[in-house]
Design a protein around this motif. Sequence first.
Motif: not given
Length: 155
Positions: A115-143
């Motif tokens: 349970h925790w192995k799979f949960s953390w794995m998916i959450a870390f991937v999701g968090l990484g993608v979310s942080l990447y896209l937030t960085g894109i929105s802040l520094f590339v799109i500017g919004a």
Amino acid sequence: MARRKAKAKPPREGADAEVKRGKAAGARPPVLKRRSVPNWPVLALALLGMALTAYLSATAWLKEAPAFCTEGSGCELVQSSRWGMFLGLPTAAWGFLGYAALGYIALRVRNPERHWKFSWMIAFVGLGVSLYLTGISLFVIGATCLYCLASLALM
């Protein structure tokens, strides 16, 4: 002439003896008790994330602006950018799949280790993608998009 079987010496008492006995007997680490109920906190967060990303996916497919996203606002800029779609699907639809996987794990996987192995794995991937896209929105799109930040917080 009869052979005598040699008696094994008892191991020394103490911590060393316990380790030797465990290794000699092929002892396994203790098995954690199976969950009898779903992991309600993880399930609740996954359901909130699914609701949010389902709403954003539906508005993208219907070519409508999400609530509180006026034309020209940061949210509209982020949602209509080239990063708003990935492989022909709205980015939010991919987020929905991630939250759905977390919900399934919280509801159905009862072995705590898995349970925790799979949960953390998916959450870390999701968090990484979310942080990447937030960085894109802040520094590339500017919004920024309030819905995207809410999804980041949920993940």
